[in-house]
Design a protein around this motif. Structure first.
Motif, PDB file in Angstrom:
ATOM      1  N   TRP A   4       0.918  -1.342   0.132  1.00 22.92           N
ATOM      2  CA  TRP A   4      -0.011   0.051  -0.042  1.00 22.92           C
ATOM      3  C   TRP A   4       0.787   1.273   0.131  1.00 22.92           C
ATOM      4  CZ3 TRP A   4      -4.538   0.755  -1.642  1.00 22.92           C
ATOM      5  CH2 TRP A   4      -5.598  -0.531  -1.547  1.00 22.92           C
TER       6      TRP A   4
ATOM      7  N   THR B 131       2.065   1.682  -3.479  1.00 23.77           N
ATOM      8  CA  THR B 131       0.860   2.416  -4.410  1.00 23.77           C
ATOM      9  C   THR B 131       0.657   3.606  -3.982  1.00 23.77           C
ATOM     10  OG1 THR B 131       0.050   0.091  -4.248  1.00 23.77           O
ATOM     11  CG2 THR B 131      -1.490   1.961  -5.016  1.00 23.77           C
TER      12      THR B 131
ATOM     13  N   VAL C  88       1.059   6.890  -6.531  1.00 23.63           N
ATOM     14  CA  VAL C  88       0.303   7.895  -6.750  1.00 23.63           C
ATOM     15  C   VAL C  88       0.850   9.397  -6.979  1.00 23.63           C
ATOM     16  CG1 VAL C  88      -2.069   8.938  -6.483  1.00 23.63           C
ATOM     17  CG2 VAL C  88      -1.971   6.636  -6.232  1.00 23.63           C
TER      18      VAL C  88
ATOM     19  N   VAL D 164      -3.858   6.964 -12.545  1.00 21.21           N
ATOM     20  CA  VAL D 164      -4.249   6.187 -11.099  1.00 21.21           C
ATOM     21  C   VAL D 164      -5.226   5.103 -11.689  1.00 21.21           C
ATOM     22  CG1 VAL D 164      -6.199   6.874  -9.462  1.00 21.21           C
ATOM     23  CG2 VAL D 164      -4.452   8.473 -10.000  1.00 21.21           C
ATOM     24  N   VAL D 165      -5.936   5.158 -12.496  1.00 16.59           N
ATOM     25  CA  VAL D 165      -6.756   3.855 -13.125  1.00 16.59           C
ATOM     26  C   VAL D 165      -5.782   2.524 -13.126  1.00 16.59           C
ATOM     27  CG1 VAL D 165      -7.873   2.988 -15.183  1.00 16.59           C
ATOM     28  CG2 VAL D 165      -8.321   5.294 -14.553  1.00 16.59           C
TER      29      VAL D 165
ATOM     30  N   VAL E 148      -5.097   1.444  -9.796  1.00 14.77           N
ATOM     31  CA  VAL E 148      -6.194   0.723  -9.068  1.00 14.77           C
ATOM     32  C   VAL E 148      -6.525  -0.497  -9.596  1.00 14.77           C
ATOM     33  CG1 VAL E 148      -8.734   0.904  -9.045  1.00 14.77           C
ATOM     34  CG2 VAL E 148      -7.308   2.947  -8.489  1.00 14.77           C
ATOM     35  N   THR E 149      -6.233  -0.586 -11.152  1.00 11.87           N
ATOM     36  CA  THR E 149      -6.285  -2.124 -11.498  1.00 11.87           C
ATOM     37  C   THR E 149      -5.330  -2.960 -10.995  1.00 11.87           C
ATOM     38  OG1 THR E 149      -6.865  -0.862 -13.690  1.00 11.87           O
ATOM     39  CG2 THR E 149      -5.999  -3.251 -13.696  1.00 11.87           C
TER      40      THR E 149
ATOM     41  N   VAL F  45      -4.209  -2.947  -7.954  1.00 12.25           N
ATOM     42  CA  VAL F  45      -4.553  -3.402  -6.475  1.00 12.25           C
ATOM     43  C   VAL F  45      -5.670  -4.406  -6.972  1.00 12.25           C
ATOM     44  CG1 VAL F  45      -5.852  -2.689  -4.572  1.00 12.25           C
ATOM     45  CG2 VAL F  45      -4.035  -1.289  -5.555  1.00 12.25           C
ATOM     46  N   ALA F  46      -6.695  -3.993  -7.762  1.00 14.54           N
ATOM     47  CA  ALA F  46      -7.793  -4.965  -8.083  1.00 14.54           C
ATOM     48  C   ALA F  46      -7.322  -6.422  -8.234  1.00 14.54           C
ATOM     49  CB  ALA F  46      -8.645  -4.272  -9.044  1.00 14.54           C
TER      50      ALA F  46
END
Lengths: 735, 735
Positions: free
Chosen positions: B322, B325, B329, B362-363, B366-367, B369-370
């Protein structure tokens, strides 16, 4: 002359129906053997009736609902689709809905009648097997042919009938438009096929698994023991998947192919009309006439289904298949020569147009033969793939599964290669014919692929007869066992059963190949239809389906995913549905203690009904996913994305089905190979039934069951459903 | 200012290398525990060296041959590719070949060094585990991070170095052209990755299967028993697949993504130049700067890898993830703000350009992390999928396999959905930025997807560190067992091993997602490159990749088939390679009778070497198929067909890999779930180790092994290889 050709279509259809009736009467009037056999037959029949009643009343309700939904959507969403005619809005909705209903009813009728005959042909087959192999082959083949002929004839009559009605109702322009109005027929057929195949496929394997689990594992009674309340459900199941399911599958193939080819033909009709070629309308109903000659060829070929008592029964069936194929080539020659007449040379090499298209038809027929033999190579015990799996069974179930998976993956190689070669060759041949549209495009190539598809499907009735031969002989074996038949009955039915396994597998290969070719056609038809709608709205037409477009790429991704997820849901459904039958069979054993000492008769029909209901419930998730996904993609991402979805869905669906069907078939036959005593250890000791290798092979066979009988065949149907559904709803996707 | 940005790239790369060296020194200077541990570690090290020597000398030879082939083809086939520069023919061939060689060497170096450290980190980890969980986590994580940092840093330095050299060598125009010259680097990396992953994947599972079969089954000695000559090969194998294999895989991802994004950026460079935006060249090296900030973020994040002794170790790793990540960002924000400056508003809503692209980044994050969490859901024991498989094991191996297959198929759903949403969202965001090319096309959308890919890959070094954490802790467990370590060692390493299984699985999810995004980029780059070549030949450019074109459709069919066949060959290779190790281990038992009573030491290295050689031989068929198919399709069917092959191959490859990886992971964890005593029968009795359910789960685990460790990961590599290979050879496909 072209009107003779036009009337030959219903004549062939009716001739095939009459022939089917004659075959049915012949089979049903034969010796039914001793009372014991007839009793078992009666029990199966009772179960089959319970299945048909429950299954088709549900599908019937769904079809009626579907009719209204389709009619309503077309009526109110699309008010301008067909630009050149006065047919739109409510009128178009009604016509599409009507066609949908006719397609659905015809498909259901073919399924119900075919299955009714096949569950009655098993007893005469068993009776004949007591004395003669050839007689038994003939009875089973004739019983199977009822289904085969009805499927093709009803599909042909349905398309022709709607075309004839619509063409009479509207003015001359409708020659080019009528095919677009029939698309509902194909969707109706697909809709029924989806549920018939899914529900049937889930049913047949759930019954199989459930009956075995309670009977063999829990109660320790043999397979096919009459005390097992689930055993009749299992015997009925054989007919459900291979007769009713595959029948609906190929009904859909022929209907979709007819419609797709007619739509492409209607483009050539316009060219022919303005160029002043003789009888331009012949280009539209050419596919139907080809199918008509296919039926004649198949009827005649039944004369060749004969042989010697000591012959391999596969040879007898092959003799008829080759007769069908050769007569079909002749039929294709005649139809091309007479109908595809441009008056002058159009294309290259000063070769008449009809010759190029005739050659396309031959490509199709050769493809069909290729698939029949390829499937045999991969799934029959005499070649490397099955032997490899049997060998791998020596080291346990895990290596058996790994080997079967590898074989299944491998089989996609020839499938893709043969389909690719067939498409490119027939496209090239058609391209040479040189049919040039107003905008300068050569439409001959695409029509060439259509003619190849027609050629391939000429033998459908025969292939389906061979397919239904499978469950009939399988049942006959069960009946012989049940009734402790005398003479050579069991020995002969075992031989026929082995052949039936092969014919069932090769029909799946045939169905896959036809699905991919038909889907390619319908894809071209979809583009035509979208462009008609775009022109009507003064929008630029769709010239390409551009994979570099992000929405097309994402739709293609979703299409491939849909195939995986649909397969997962179908496979999972079997396990869930099996739960219901297990509970019921256990309950009967518990509450009817007389069953075990033969003083009470299990309630077979109740098990059939419960299993059917459970299978119907379980088919909802995959069914919904199959229908909702393309519509949702179309509405969200648009018409070009749907085209991408359609193509990639077809490709992945066809290859995944190839994998699932062939790995399943190969596992099944690896088990049979071991049971037949063909496997030995390093010291030369035979590893037969009861060995560890056999136990491992049984695991593979069980894994393969939902692969080859539920998920795989359902994917054939999915591929065509995607094509017909998007074709019908194309206007919805234009914003 | 933009030159500061330019120099930040090598600074970050060198900083990461220095940090990796510091980490390695830290790990290697730690307590190595008692002599018994060091002995075992030494044996593994010896085996690993035997592997590295054999494996990389072979791959090295292949790479040198590849260099000459690539250089020759480019030099003599394509003499006019890059229209606007004087670089073509022999010169271009040399430049491409040089880039290929650098890519190959950098990839090999990352693999060799990373693996060398990871096989030395296992002993300190085992030693630390005797006293402290947190220490053990930190040692293993730091050992893994060496590999992670080197992979990313060498990929970054390689691309930057070649770019800097080429840009200095040639004139100003080369800013737009240099990225095209670097494609060889990506192909070199892919080439090495294919063989590293295929050979490594085959090796690791062959060693696993072979060692178990002779030791456990034939000799009846426990798993990991030092008397088994194959056991060291097995322990080495853990490092081969997950450290060296995945390292090469992600090296390729980052290299391919850098190059693809730079090619797209060079289109914007031309726009920026003519529009007079500040520092236009920043658009080209933007992806490299993003990667640089990703490295800084990861270095900083290592400070957060800490926690309490009683904590779930997964939390400790997640804390660092985290941190990476969130810092990424921030880094993305800074880089976008500084570099993507157009001077004026270009797009919609009066929002500056850099904001849109920052959101794309950012997308991507997030991907990433997903995917990390989705993979955990499907493959970790705490959720429905694995529990379902464990439940299904109660009714035997067949139902276990069926359930695992269904779960694996299902996992494609979220994969496709997340990738689809990421692509469409980032495309839409980029589209809003409004970067309009001379011909009126908005190229912002495609660049948006590129930025999303960059965002996703910012965390690569950390993810790879978590991945290599897996084999290190796995080895540490083996060492603790082998050396009969005191204290809590085995207990702690078991905990870490379970976490390692999860991190290995989630890295595969990450690798798949990055492969599909990178392939989409390279696909766009391929179109750009083909069009440059077409323009140079005065041919019309390729505006679309039209699936309705029969040759594109057939190529798409072949692409999907290639995925199935490649998987079949990879799976089959494991069995074949296992044969070699079985023979050798048997031979040692036979010829060295002292082994069984511990008086003779088995020749571990010999087994490693034989297995390596066998795996290298077995990788030839899938390797050849992977390289020959796209080239053959391109030469026969042309450049547009290759584009279709590339896209559909990516889609099907990604979904098939998802299925294979996740079903394998789920089977593995279903077995572990049962072993942990979580499964009970109807009466509440625990069904643990030794139960029938456990035996069934072992079958599933064995089936899953070649799925998740050989075929699945090799497909990641295949997807990217298709992209880089077609990019390099694009001119060959133009006729």
């Amino acid at each position: 002359m072209s009107s003779i050709a036009f009337w030959i279509i219903p004549i062939a259809g009716i001739a095939a129906v009459i022939f089917a009736i004659w075959l049915a009467r012949d089979v049903l009037s034969r010796d039914k053997g001793p009372q014991a056999m007839q009793d078992v037959g009666g029990t199966i029949l009772e179960g089959a009736n319970a299945f048909i009643k429950r299954q088709y009343s549900t599908i019937g309700i769904l079809a009626v609902v579907g009719t209204f939904v389709v009619a309503a959507i077309i009526a109110f969403v699309d008010t301008e689709e067909v630009a050149e005619t006065p047919i739109y809005g409510v009128e178009l909705g009604l016509l599409t809905g009507f066609a949908f209903l006719v397609g659905a009813i015809a498909s259901m009728a073919a399924g119900i009648i075919g299955m009714s005959v096949s569950v009655r042909a098993n007893v005469p087959t068993a009776a004949a097997a007591r004395t003669s192999l050839v007689d038994a082959v003939q009875v089973a083949m004739r019983g199977g042919a009822v289904s085969g002929f009805l499927v093709v004839a009803l599909s042909l009559l349905g398309v022709w009938g709607i075309f004839a009605v619509y063409e009479t109702l509207f003015d001359d322009v409708s020659y080019a438009v009528a095919p677009f109005l029939i698309v509902g027929f194909g969707f109706g057929a697909s809709f029924v096929a989806l549920f018939a195949q899914l529900g049937g496929g889930i049913y047949t394997k759930a019954a199989d698994v459930g009956a075995d689990l309670v009977g063999k594992v829990e109660k320790g009674i043999p397979e096919d023991d009459p005390r097992n309340a689930g055993v009749v459900a299992d015997l009925v199941g054989d007919n459900v998947g291979d007769c009713a399911g595959r029948g609906a599958d190929l009904f859909e193939s022929t209907a979709a192919e007819n419609i797709g080819a007619m739509i492409l033909g209607s483009a050539i009709f316009l060219i022919a009309q303005s160029a002043g070629w003789p009888h331009p309308e012949a280009w539209i109903f050419f596919p139907l006439v080809v199918r008509a000659f296919g039926l004649f060829a198949t009827i005649a070929a039944f004369w060749f289904v004969r042989g010697r008592e000591d012959e391999d029964p596969m040879n007898i069936l092959n003799r008829g298949y080759w007769a069908t194929t050769i007569l079909s080539v002749v039929g294709m020659l005649i139809v091309s020569l007479v109908l595809l007449d441009t008056g002058t040379f159009q294309g290259n090499y000063d070769i008449p147009t009809w010759v190029w298209f005739f050659l396309c038809g031959v490509v199709g027929l050769v493809t069909s033969v290729a698939f029949v033999y390829i499937t045999q190579y991969y799934t029959a015990g005499s070649w490397r793939p099955v032997k490899d799996i049997a060998e791998a069974s020596k080291t346990g179930p895990a290596t058996n599964i790994i080997a079967g998976t590898a074989v299944g993956f491998e089989t996609t190689f020839v499938t893709a290669l043969v389909i690719g070669v067939a498409l490119i060759t027939s496209f090239w041949l058609g391209d040479q014919a040189g049919i040039i549209a107003e905008d300068g495009r050569n439409v001959g190539g695409v029509f060439g692929t259509a003619v190849a598809t027609m050629g391939m499907l000429m033998t459908t009735a025969y292939v389906l007869a061979m397919d239904t031969f499978g469950p009939i002989t399988d049942n006959a074996g069960g009946i012989a066992e049940f009734s402790k038949a005398e003479g050579s009955a069991r020995e002969i039915t075992d031989k026929l059963d082995a052949v039936g396994n092969t014919t069932k597998a090769l029909t799946k290969g045939f169905a896959i190949a036809s699905a991919s070719l038909a889907a390619f056609l319908l894809f071209q038809a979809y583009i035509d239809k979208v462009n008609v709608a775009l022109l009507a709205r003064d929008l630029p037409i769709m010239e390409t389906v551009n994979l570099a477009n992000v929405s097309v790429f994402v739709a293609a991704f979703i299409a491939a995913m849909l195939v995986f997820v649909f397969s997962a849901l179908a496979i999972r459904a079997v396990g869930n549905a099996a739960g219901a039958i297990i509970v019921e069979v256990r309950r009967q054993f518990r509450e009817m203690p007389g069953i075990m000492d033969y003083t009470q008769r299990p309630d077979y029909s109740r098990v059939v009904d419960i299993t059917t209901r459970s299978a119907l419930r379980q088919m909802i998730p995959p069914g919904v996913v199959a229908i909702v996904t393309p519509v949702a993609v179309g509405i969200i991402l648009g018409y070009e994305a749907v085209a991408g979805l359609l193509m990639v869905g077809t490709i992945v669906g066809v290859l995944m089905a190839t994998y699932l069907n062939n790995s399943g078939g190969a596992w099944d036959n690896a088990k049979k190979y071991i049971e037949a005593g063909n496997l030995s250890d390093d010291q030369g000791n035979v590893l037969g039934k009861g060995s560890e290798a056999h136990a491992a092979a049984v695991v593979g066979d069980t894994v393969g069951d939902p692969f080859k009988d539920t998920a795989g065949p359902s994917l054939h149907v999915l591929v065509k459903l995607l094509a017909t559904l998007t074709l019908v709803f194309a206007p919805l996707f234009i914003r």
